[in-house]
Write a protein that holds these residues in place. Structure first.
Motif, PDB file in Angstrom:
ATOM      1  N   VAL A 161     -45.975   0.803 -22.676  1.00 31.20           N
ATOM      2  CA  VAL A 161     -45.520  -0.109 -21.624  1.00 31.20           C
ATOM      3  C   VAL A 161     -46.662  -0.242 -20.636  1.00 31.20           C
ATOM      4  O   VAL A 161     -47.271   0.761 -20.243  1.00 31.20           O
ATOM      5  CB  VAL A 161     -44.269   0.440 -20.911  1.00 31.20           C
ATOM      6  N   PHE A 162     -46.963  -1.454 -20.253  1.00 31.01           N
ATOM      7  CA  PHE A 162     -48.015  -1.688 -19.271  1.00 31.01           C
ATOM      8  C   PHE A 162     -47.398  -2.374 -18.063  1.00 31.01           C
ATOM      9  O   PHE A 162     -46.855  -3.477 -18.168  1.00 31.01           O
ATOM     10  CB  PHE A 162     -49.127  -2.564 -19.868  1.00 31.01           C
ATOM     11  N   THR A 163     -47.446  -1.714 -16.911  1.00 31.37           N
ATOM     12  CA  THR A 163     -46.855  -2.258 -15.691  1.00 31.37           C
ATOM     13  C   THR A 163     -47.946  -2.821 -14.788  1.00 31.37           C
ATOM     14  O   THR A 163     -48.911  -2.125 -14.452  1.00 31.37           O
ATOM     15  CB  THR A 163     -46.052  -1.186 -14.937  1.00 31.37           C
ATOM     16  N   ILE A 164     -47.766  -4.079 -14.412  1.00 35.06           N
ATOM     17  CA  ILE A 164     -48.671  -4.753 -13.482  1.00 35.06           C
ATOM     18  C   ILE A 164     -48.114  -4.558 -12.074  1.00 35.06           C
ATOM     19  O   ILE A 164     -47.060  -5.097 -11.738  1.00 35.06           O
ATOM     20  CB  ILE A 164     -48.777  -6.257 -13.802  1.00 35.06           C
ATOM     21  N   HIS A 165     -48.817  -3.820 -11.248  1.00 31.65           N
ATOM     22  CA  HIS A 165     -48.380  -3.605  -9.869  1.00 31.65           C
ATOM     23  C   HIS A 165     -48.934  -4.674  -8.938  1.00 31.65           C
ATOM     24  O   HIS A 165     -48.319  -4.973  -7.916  1.00 31.65           O
ATOM     25  CB  HIS A 165     -48.800  -2.208  -9.388  1.00 31.65           C
ATOM     26  N   ASN A 166     -50.082  -5.239  -9.291  1.00 36.23           N
ATOM     27  CA  ASN A 166     -50.660  -6.321  -8.496  1.00 36.23           C
ATOM     28  C   ASN A 166     -51.675  -7.051  -9.362  1.00 36.23           C
ATOM     29  O   ASN A 166     -52.751  -6.519  -9.648  1.00 36.23           O
ATOM     30  CB  ASN A 166     -51.324  -5.778  -7.237  1.00 36.23           C
ATOM     31  N   ALA A 167     -51.319  -8.262  -9.780  1.00 31.83           N
ATOM     32  CA  ALA A 167     -52.164  -9.007 -10.713  1.00 31.83           C
ATOM     33  C   ALA A 167     -53.452  -9.513 -10.082  1.00 31.83           C
ATOM     34  O   ALA A 167     -54.318 -10.040 -10.780  1.00 31.83           O
ATOM     35  CB  ALA A 167     -51.386 -10.177 -11.307  1.00 31.83           C
ATOM     36  N   SER A 201     -56.509  -7.353 -21.172  1.00 32.44           N
ATOM     37  CA  SER A 201     -56.417  -6.555 -22.399  1.00 32.44           C
ATOM     38  C   SER A 201     -55.133  -5.746 -22.438  1.00 32.44           C
ATOM     39  O   SER A 201     -54.487  -5.619 -23.481  1.00 32.44           O
ATOM     40  CB  SER A 201     -57.633  -5.620 -22.512  1.00 32.44           C
ATOM     41  N   GLY A 202     -54.750  -5.183 -21.280  1.00 30.30           N
ATOM     42  CA  GLY A 202     -53.491  -4.452 -21.223  1.00 30.30           C
ATOM     43  C   GLY A 202     -52.309  -5.338 -21.567  1.00 30.30           C
ATOM     44  O   GLY A 202     -51.396  -4.943 -22.305  1.00 30.30           O
ATOM     45  N   ILE A 203     -52.317  -6.566 -21.047  1.00 36.43           N
ATOM     46  CA  ILE A 203     -51.246  -7.520 -21.327  1.00 36.43           C
ATOM     47  C   ILE A 203     -51.202  -7.849 -22.820  1.00 36.43           C
ATOM     48  O   ILE A 203     -50.129  -7.944 -23.425  1.00 36.43           O
ATOM     49  CB  ILE A 203     -51.456  -8.806 -20.503  1.00 36.43           C
ATOM     50  N   GLU A 204     -52.357  -7.995 -23.427  1.00 38.76           N
ATOM     51  CA  GLU A 204     -52.419  -8.411 -24.831  1.00 38.76           C
ATOM     52  C   GLU A 204     -51.958  -7.319 -25.787  1.00 38.76           C
ATOM     53  O   GLU A 204     -51.273  -7.600 -26.779  1.00 38.76           O
ATOM     54  CB  GLU A 204     -53.848  -8.829 -25.172  1.00 38.76           C
ATOM     55  N   PHE A 205     -52.286  -6.057 -25.497  1.00 37.56           N
ATOM     56  CA  PHE A 205     -52.083  -5.007 -26.493  1.00 37.56           C
ATOM     57  C   PHE A 205     -50.894  -4.086 -26.233  1.00 37.56           C
ATOM     58  O   PHE A 205     -50.485  -3.347 -27.120  1.00 37.56           O
ATOM     59  CB  PHE A 205     -53.365  -4.172 -26.631  1.00 37.56           C
ATOM     60  N   ALA A 206     -50.320  -4.091 -25.047  1.00 40.04           N
ATOM     61  CA  ALA A 206     -49.161  -3.240 -24.783  1.00 40.04           C
ATOM     62  C   ALA A 206     -47.949  -3.742 -25.578  1.00 40.04           C
ATOM     63  O   ALA A 206     -47.804  -4.941 -25.827  1.00 40.04           O
ATOM     64  CB  ALA A 206     -48.839  -3.224 -23.295  1.00 40.04           C
ATOM     65  N   THR A 207     -47.075  -2.810 -25.960  1.00 33.76           N
ATOM     66  CA  THR A 207     -45.856  -3.201 -26.664  1.00 33.76           C
ATOM     67  C   THR A 207     -44.967  -4.046 -25.761  1.00 33.76           C
ATOM     68  O   THR A 207     -44.420  -5.056 -26.181  1.00 33.76           O
ATOM     69  CB  THR A 207     -45.087  -1.940 -27.128  1.00 33.76           C
ATOM     70  N   LYS A 208     -44.808  -3.608 -24.508  1.00 38.34           N
ATOM     71  CA  LYS A 208     -44.040  -4.348 -23.516  1.00 38.34           C
ATOM     72  C   LYS A 208     -44.846  -4.402 -22.221  1.00 38.34           C
ATOM     73  O   LYS A 208     -45.593  -3.466 -21.901  1.00 38.34           O
ATOM     74  CB  LYS A 208     -42.687  -3.688 -23.235  1.00 38.34           C
ATOM     75  N   LEU A 467     -35.380   2.993 -18.765  1.00 39.12           N
ATOM     76  CA  LEU A 467     -34.848   3.682 -19.937  1.00 39.12           C
ATOM     77  C   LEU A 467     -34.268   2.691 -20.942  1.00 39.12           C
ATOM     78  O   LEU A 467     -34.447   2.846 -22.155  1.00 39.12           O
ATOM     79  CB  LEU A 467     -33.782   4.696 -19.516  1.00 39.12           C
ATOM     80  N   ALA A 468     -33.559   1.693 -20.427  1.00 37.78           N
ATOM     81  CA  ALA A 468     -33.012   0.667 -21.322  1.00 37.78           C
ATOM     82  C   ALA A 468     -34.133  -0.045 -22.070  1.00 37.78           C
ATOM     83  O   ALA A 468     -34.022  -0.327 -23.285  1.00 37.78           O
ATOM     84  CB  ALA A 468     -32.182  -0.326 -20.521  1.00 37.78           C
ATOM     85  N   LEU A 469     -35.252  -0.320 -21.369  1.00 41.44           N
ATOM     86  CA  LEU A 469     -36.401  -0.959 -22.005  1.00 41.44           C
ATOM     87  C   LEU A 469     -37.025  -0.034 -23.050  1.00 41.44           C
ATOM     88  O   LEU A 469     -37.306  -0.452 -24.186  1.00 41.44           O
ATOM     89  CB  LEU A 469     -37.442  -1.328 -20.946  1.00 41.44           C
ATOM     90  N   TYR A 470     -37.235   1.233 -22.681  1.00 42.64           N
ATOM     91  CA  TYR A 470     -37.816   2.196 -23.634  1.00 42.64           C
ATOM     92  C   TYR A 470     -36.989   2.255 -24.919  1.00 42.64           C
ATOM     93  O   TYR A 470     -37.533   2.300 -26.037  1.00 42.64           O
ATOM     94  CB  TYR A 470     -37.876   3.596 -23.030  1.00 42.64           C
ATOM     95  N   ARG A 471     -35.653   2.282 -24.754  1.00 38.75           N
ATOM     96  CA  ARG A 471     -34.770   2.437 -25.922  1.00 38.75           C
ATOM     97  C   ARG A 471     -34.906   1.245 -26.879  1.00 38.75           C
ATOM     98  O   ARG A 471     -34.801   1.413 -28.099  1.00 38.75           O
ATOM     99  CB  ARG A 471     -33.332   2.608 -25.480  1.00 38.75           C
ATOM    100  N   THR A 472     -35.116   0.059 -26.339  1.00 36.31           N
ATOM    101  CA  THR A 472     -35.279  -1.105 -27.220  1.00 36.31           C
ATOM    102  C   THR A 472     -36.563  -0.997 -28.038  1.00 36.31           C
ATOM    103  O   THR A 472     -36.673  -1.617 -29.112  1.00 36.31           O
ATOM    104  CB  THR A 472     -35.333  -2.417 -26.414  1.00 36.31           C
ATOM    105  N   MET A 473     -37.514  -0.190 -27.556  1.00 38.45           N
ATOM    106  CA  MET A 473     -38.812  -0.097 -28.209  1.00 38.45           C
ATOM    107  C   MET A 473     -38.837   0.932 -29.333  1.00 38.45           C
ATOM    108  O   MET A 473     -39.593   0.809 -30.285  1.00 38.45           O
ATOM    109  CB  MET A 473     -39.902   0.238 -27.175  1.00 38.45           C
ATOM    110  N   ILE A 474     -37.986   1.965 -29.217  1.00 37.43           N
ATOM    111  CA  ILE A 474     -38.071   3.054 -30.215  1.00 37.43           C
ATOM    112  C   ILE A 474     -36.789   3.179 -31.029  1.00 37.43           C
ATOM    113  O   ILE A 474     -36.718   3.993 -31.930  1.00 37.43           O
ATOM    114  CB  ILE A 474     -38.386   4.400 -29.542  1.00 37.43           C
TER     115      ILE A 474
END
Length: 474
Positions: A161-167, A201-208, A467-474
């Motif tokens: 998961v890649f979180t953007i705190h400030n683009a 690059s983070g946006i392109e390659f992260a799962t979410k 957690l809901a997001l993580y669960r959709t991934m695994i």
């Protein structure tokens, strides 16, 4: 789930901004929810001075373009979390995290690219096999890229998961200045005109991909709101979500705030005036509990709306009002505010610097809190202000739009004052509307204060969403 946070700062260890708040509060909330959480971050001077830590395992070695990196992994048990530190003094044993005074370190791209590679190597050395690696901002943006092309097989089941705190902060650097990445076999796909954009690059390659408020996620899909990343984010639109940050009410609660001369609650809101008098005294303003007091605590940057505020200060001083601004940053803004304070000592105070005491006292002692931001991914001060019965005056952007309900928009649920247009005139009109409400509708003003104090944005709610997001991934 086994979740690893890769992040560059954590509150109470090292902090430059709101990223550190998330770095502490979200892992702790996930830990409380029963997940297995660890953090990996650089071993800065400030941490080494505070904690004398043992090595978690044998010294590790990485190779890149003929350069050899020998580094150690330090370990700290902290509030129930295991925190692992990448100890490479050449890159991290410096006075600042990202800069010396206002000058960013020229090798930041190399420093944090190495950190991403070392973090993955360290997880293998420590036999930690994460289900999720949660990366934060451009400092860790190359980790999803490196993981995607990892040949070890160790991370085959690991999602990112890649979180953007400030683009606005994207980590754009010349590839020639990044020895750690320069000869990576897949790096050329990330190069444009000799430069690499790490956030991209983070946006392109992260799962979410996530960001820190639902409204900011919408803004990131627009050309204006994405700081040039619109096309990439639209391509990942199905994998992008906005999850609102929480507020640490353990630190920001007027009922037990140790920095206040008088604690107060919804039931004793009249005691807030004691804090107002103390703020006026500390700021060398005339002590008057009845004059409306505007407060502001922030970095002094264009992002925070000083381009809207400075041009209208003279107009504001025609009203029966006081104003206190606390912060440091852009030297030009500092000079403008300092000069204005000297010319209007009865109404305007500027404190060039930052102290936790003054920040808490502004939140408690002011009647209104100003956040006229150009953009604001989430914002925390408006949440603190609501908790203290200090009504926010905000621009309708990012997380400010998600958290403050305008008095004209919904009178029954209103918690503050909101304006839309990015102009000084729109800000001035909004402040005047707030002042008029203060003077003409004291009962409704008090009701709005109470409504704000009863509003809650918890990290528990944020953790459930993640957690809901993580669960959709695994």
């Amino acid at each position: 789930m086994n979740i690893v946070f890769a992040i560059s700062e954590v509150e109470d260890l090292v902090k430059t901004g709101g990223l550190a708040d998330v770095g502490k509060a979200l892992p702790l909330a996930l830990l409380d929810a029963g997940e297995q959480i660890s953090i990996i971050m650089p071993y800065y001077n400030a941490i080494a001075d505070e904690y004398k830590l043992a090595d978690a395992c044998a010294q590790q070695t990485l190779f890149a373009e003929g350069k050899v990196y020998h580094y150690n992994i330090k370990q700290l048990s902290w509030q129930g979390l295991n925190i692992y530190f990448i100890d490479y003094p050449e890159y991290f044993a410096r006075d600042g995290l990202y800069s010396s005074t206002y000058e960013a370190y020229q090798d930041n791209a190399e420093r944090f690219s190495f950190f991403c590679g070392a973090a993955l190597n360290a997880l293998q050395a420590l036999s930690i096999q994460p289900d999720i690696i949660h990366c934060h901002d451009w400092h860790t943006a190359m980790l999803p890229f490196l993981l995607r092309f990892d040949q070890s097989g160790y991370f085959n089941q690991t999602k990112t998961v890649f979180t953007i705190h400030n683009a606005a902060f994207q980590g754009v650097h010349k590839l020639d200045d990044i020895p750690y990445l320069r000869h990576h076999p897949a790096i050329l796909s990330q190069i444009h005109g000799g430069y690499i954009n790490m956030l991209q690059s983070g946006i392109e390659f992260a799962t979410k991909v996530t960001t820190v408020s639902p409204n900011y996620a919408k803004e990131l899909l627009t050309d204006l709101g994405s700081h040039g990343l619109h096309d990439r984010l639209v391509m990942r639109q199905q994998d992008l979500s906005g999850i609102l940050n929480g507020c640490d009410y353990g630190q920001w609660n007027p009922q037990d705030d140790a920095y206040l001369p008088q604690n107060y609650s919804v039931d004793t809101l009249h005691d807030k005036k004691t804090c107002k008098l103390a703020l006026q005294e500390l700021s060398h303003l005339p002590q008057n509990p009845d004059v409306p007091l505007l407060g502001m605590v922030c970095r002094l940057t264009e992002q925070k709306g000083f381009g809207y505020l400075v041009p209208i200060l003279q107009d504001l001083m025609h009203h029966n009002v006081q104003m206190v601004i606390v912060g440091t940053g852009d030297p030009t803004v500092c000079m403008d505010l300092d000069e204005f304070a000297q010319n209007h000592p009865q109404q305007f105070a500027f404190i060039n610097g930052f102290s936790t005491h003054h920040a808490h006292l502004v939140e408690a002692g002011a009647d209104f809190f100003l956040m006229p931001s150009q953009f604001e991914p989430c914002g925390l001060n408006q949440m603190y202000s609501l908790a203290y019965g200090t009504l926010p005056i905000v621009r309708s952007v990012g997380g400010l739009k998600d958290t403050v309900i305008d008095q004209c928009q919904d009178k029954e649920h209103a918690t503050g004052f909101v304006f839309d247009a990015p102009t000084p005139e729109a800000l001035l009109a909004c402040i005047r509307r707030a002042l008029l409400f203060y003077y003409e509708h004291p009962v409704q003003f008090r009701e709005m204060q109470i409504r704000g104090m009863q509003t809650r944005f918890t990290w528990e709610a944020s953790a459930e969403s993640y957690l809901a997001l993580y669960r959709t991934m695994i």
